[in-house]
Design an enzyme around this catalytic site. Sequence first.
Site, PDB file in Angstrom:
ATOM      1  N   LYS A   1       0.808  -1.224   0.000  1.00  0.00           N
ATOM      2  CA  LYS A   1       0.000   0.000   0.000  1.00  0.00           C
ATOM      3  C   LYS A   1       0.843   1.277   0.000  1.00  0.00           C
ATOM      4  O   LYS A   1       2.047   1.237   0.259  1.00  0.00           O
ATOM      5  CB  LYS A   1      -0.940  -0.025   1.206  1.00  0.00           C
ATOM      6  CG  LYS A   1      -1.967  -1.142   1.146  1.00  0.00           C
ATOM      7  CD  LYS A   1      -2.851  -1.095   2.381  1.00  0.00           C
ATOM      8  CE  LYS A   1      -3.955  -2.125   2.342  1.00  0.00           C
ATOM      9  NZ  LYS A   1      -4.806  -2.025   3.552  1.00  0.00           N
TER      10      LYS A   1
ATOM     11  N   TYR B   1     -12.402  -2.089  -4.197  1.00  0.00           N
ATOM     12  CA  TYR B   1     -12.961  -2.114  -2.847  1.00  0.00           C
ATOM     13  C   TYR B   1     -14.490  -2.079  -2.852  1.00  0.00           C
ATOM     14  O   TYR B   1     -15.109  -1.729  -1.848  1.00  0.00           O
ATOM     15  CB  TYR B   1     -12.407  -0.951  -2.024  1.00  0.00           C
ATOM     16  CG  TYR B   1     -10.982  -1.163  -1.581  1.00  0.00           C
ATOM     17  CD1 TYR B   1     -10.650  -2.211  -0.732  1.00  0.00           C
ATOM     18  CD2 TYR B   1      -9.968  -0.329  -2.012  1.00  0.00           C
ATOM     19  CE1 TYR B   1      -9.345  -2.419  -0.321  1.00  0.00           C
ATOM     20  CE2 TYR B   1      -8.656  -0.519  -1.602  1.00  0.00           C
ATOM     21  CZ  TYR B   1      -8.352  -1.570  -0.759  1.00  0.00           C
ATOM     22  OH  TYR B   1      -7.058  -1.772  -0.345  1.00  0.00           O
TER      23      TYR B   1
ATOM     24  N   PHE C   1     -16.291   3.683   6.034  1.00  0.00           N
ATOM     25  CA  PHE C   1     -14.891   3.984   5.747  1.00  0.00           C
ATOM     26  C   PHE C   1     -14.543   3.885   4.261  1.00  0.00           C
ATOM     27  O   PHE C   1     -13.394   4.120   3.869  1.00  0.00           O
ATOM     28  CB  PHE C   1     -13.967   3.056   6.549  1.00  0.00           C
ATOM     29  CG  PHE C   1     -14.183   1.584   6.274  1.00  0.00           C
ATOM     30  CD1 PHE C   1     -13.586   0.960   5.180  1.00  0.00           C
ATOM     31  CD2 PHE C   1     -14.982   0.827   7.121  1.00  0.00           C
ATOM     32  CE1 PHE C   1     -13.777  -0.393   4.925  1.00  0.00           C
ATOM     33  CE2 PHE C   1     -15.182  -0.530   6.872  1.00  0.00           C
ATOM     34  CZ  PHE C   1     -14.575  -1.139   5.773  1.00  0.00           C
TER      35      PHE C   1
ATOM     36  N   ARG D   1      -1.611 -14.480   4.634  1.00  0.00           N
ATOM     37  CA  ARG D   1      -2.369 -13.813   5.701  1.00  0.00           C
ATOM     38  C   ARG D   1      -1.638 -13.923   7.036  1.00  0.00           C
ATOM     39  O   ARG D   1      -1.661 -12.993   7.843  1.00  0.00           O
ATOM     40  CB  ARG D   1      -3.797 -14.339   5.749  1.00  0.00           C
ATOM     41  CG  ARG D   1      -4.539 -13.979   4.442  1.00  0.00           C
ATOM     42  CD  ARG D   1      -6.007 -14.157   4.474  1.00  0.00           C
ATOM     43  NE  ARG D   1      -6.699 -13.284   5.386  1.00  0.00           N
ATOM     44  CZ  ARG D   1      -6.953 -11.991   5.185  1.00  0.00           C
ATOM     45  NH1 ARG D   1      -6.531 -11.393   4.087  1.00  0.00           N
ATOM     46  NH2 ARG D   1      -7.625 -11.295   6.064  1.00  0.00           N
TER      47      ARG D   1
ATOM     48  N   THR E   1      -5.235  -7.182  10.723  1.00  0.00           N
ATOM     49  CA  THR E   1      -5.516  -5.955   9.973  1.00  0.00           C
ATOM     50  C   THR E   1      -5.033  -4.713  10.718  1.00  0.00           C
ATOM     51  O   THR E   1      -4.439  -3.821  10.124  1.00  0.00           O
ATOM     52  CB  THR E   1      -7.025  -5.848   9.671  1.00  0.00           C
ATOM     53  OG1 THR E   1      -7.421  -7.020   8.963  1.00  0.00           O
ATOM     54  CG2 THR E   1      -7.338  -4.626   8.844  1.00  0.00           C
TER      55      THR E   1
ATOM     56  N   ARG F   1       2.505  -6.283   9.120  1.00  0.00           N
ATOM     57  CA  ARG F   1       1.716  -5.159   9.651  1.00  0.00           C
ATOM     58  C   ARG F   1       2.232  -4.687  10.998  1.00  0.00           C
ATOM     59  O   ARG F   1       2.190  -3.486  11.285  1.00  0.00           O
ATOM     60  CB  ARG F   1       0.244  -5.539   9.704  1.00  0.00           C
ATOM     61  CG  ARG F   1      -0.374  -5.602   8.308  1.00  0.00           C
ATOM     62  CD  ARG F   1      -1.779  -6.078   8.337  1.00  0.00           C
ATOM     63  NE  ARG F   1      -2.425  -5.954   7.027  1.00  0.00           N
ATOM     64  CZ  ARG F   1      -3.470  -6.657   6.667  1.00  0.00           C
ATOM     65  NH1 ARG F   1      -4.022  -7.539   7.497  1.00  0.00           N
ATOM     66  NH2 ARG F   1      -4.000  -6.487   5.469  1.00  0.00           N
TER      67      ARG F   1
ATOM     68  N   ASN G   1      -1.933   0.124   6.946  1.00  0.00           N
ATOM     69  CA  ASN G   1      -1.336  -1.088   7.500  1.00  0.00           C
ATOM     70  C   ASN G   1      -0.365  -1.772   6.540  1.00  0.00           C
ATOM     71  O   ASN G   1      -0.018  -2.928   6.718  1.00  0.00           O
ATOM     72  CB  ASN G   1      -2.413  -2.050   7.982  1.00  0.00           C
ATOM     73  CG  ASN G   1      -3.345  -2.510   6.888  1.00  0.00           C
ATOM     74  OD1 ASN G   1      -3.120  -2.261   5.702  1.00  0.00           O
ATOM     75  ND2 ASN G   1      -4.402  -3.194   7.271  1.00  0.00           N
TER      76      ASN G   1
ATOM     77  N   HIS H   1      -2.090  -5.457   1.647  1.00  0.00           N
ATOM     78  CA  HIS H   1      -3.379  -6.126   1.465  1.00  0.00           C
ATOM     79  C   HIS H   1      -3.091  -7.521   0.934  1.00  0.00           C
ATOM     80  O   HIS H   1      -2.166  -7.717   0.155  1.00  0.00           O
ATOM     81  CB  HIS H   1      -4.239  -5.370   0.443  1.00  0.00           C
ATOM     82  CG  HIS H   1      -5.372  -6.188  -0.101  1.00  0.00           C
ATOM     83  ND1 HIS H   1      -6.590  -6.263   0.519  1.00  0.00           N
ATOM     84  CD2 HIS H   1      -5.445  -7.000  -1.193  1.00  0.00           C
ATOM     85  CE1 HIS H   1      -7.380  -7.076  -0.181  1.00  0.00           C
ATOM     86  NE2 HIS H   1      -6.706  -7.528  -1.225  1.00  0.00           N
TER      87      HIS H   1
ATOM     88  N   GLU I   1      -9.012 -10.845  -7.854  1.00  0.00           N
ATOM     89  CA  GLU I   1      -8.087  -9.725  -7.687  1.00  0.00           C
ATOM     90  C   GLU I   1      -6.900  -9.840  -8.643  1.00  0.00           C
ATOM     91  O   GLU I   1      -6.460  -8.843  -9.221  1.00  0.00           O
ATOM     92  CB  GLU I   1      -7.628  -9.643  -6.225  1.00  0.00           C
ATOM     93  CG  GLU I   1      -8.745  -9.223  -5.297  1.00  0.00           C
ATOM     94  CD  GLU I   1      -8.374  -9.204  -3.828  1.00  0.00           C
ATOM     95  OE1 GLU I   1      -9.087  -8.545  -3.063  1.00  0.00           O
ATOM     96  OE2 GLU I   1      -7.377  -9.840  -3.422  1.00  0.00           O
TER      97      GLU I   1
END
Length: 140
Positions: A11, A51, A59, A87, A93, A104, A114, A117, A128
């Site tokens: 990100k 998203y 949010f 993950r 998260t 993270r 964070n 993704h 994705e």
Amino acid sequence: MAIERTFSMIKPDATARNLTGAINARLEQAGLRIIAQKRIKMTREQARHFYGVHANKPFYEELVSYICSGPVVVQVLEGENAVTLNRQIMGATNPLNAEPGTIRKEFGIELSQNSIHGSDALETAAAEIAYFFSGSEIVG
């Protein structure tokens, strides 16, 4: 064990701090292979689509604005149980709740920033991956 593919995105908060290499190293050290990768600046339209599952959440607009605020690095990762493994490597998260040693925990700033993704299921990963990569861009 099953060899899987999953989607990952580094990100804007992480790319701004030049953490792409450090994050890639963590992914590779854990046993994932980066079989496709590119740095892009997402448009608002791309972000809204990506998203879209969050469109009715409070949010959503903040999330769209944030992901468009700077470059991201989109990736296809491959490895044994890649979705679950990725993950685990990413961590919770919210960086405050993430285990020590996770991406993270080590690199995340706060809940929305964070650093990374990752897909939450094989079906999500397939969608994705297809959104950002053509088949010829994935070299496994």
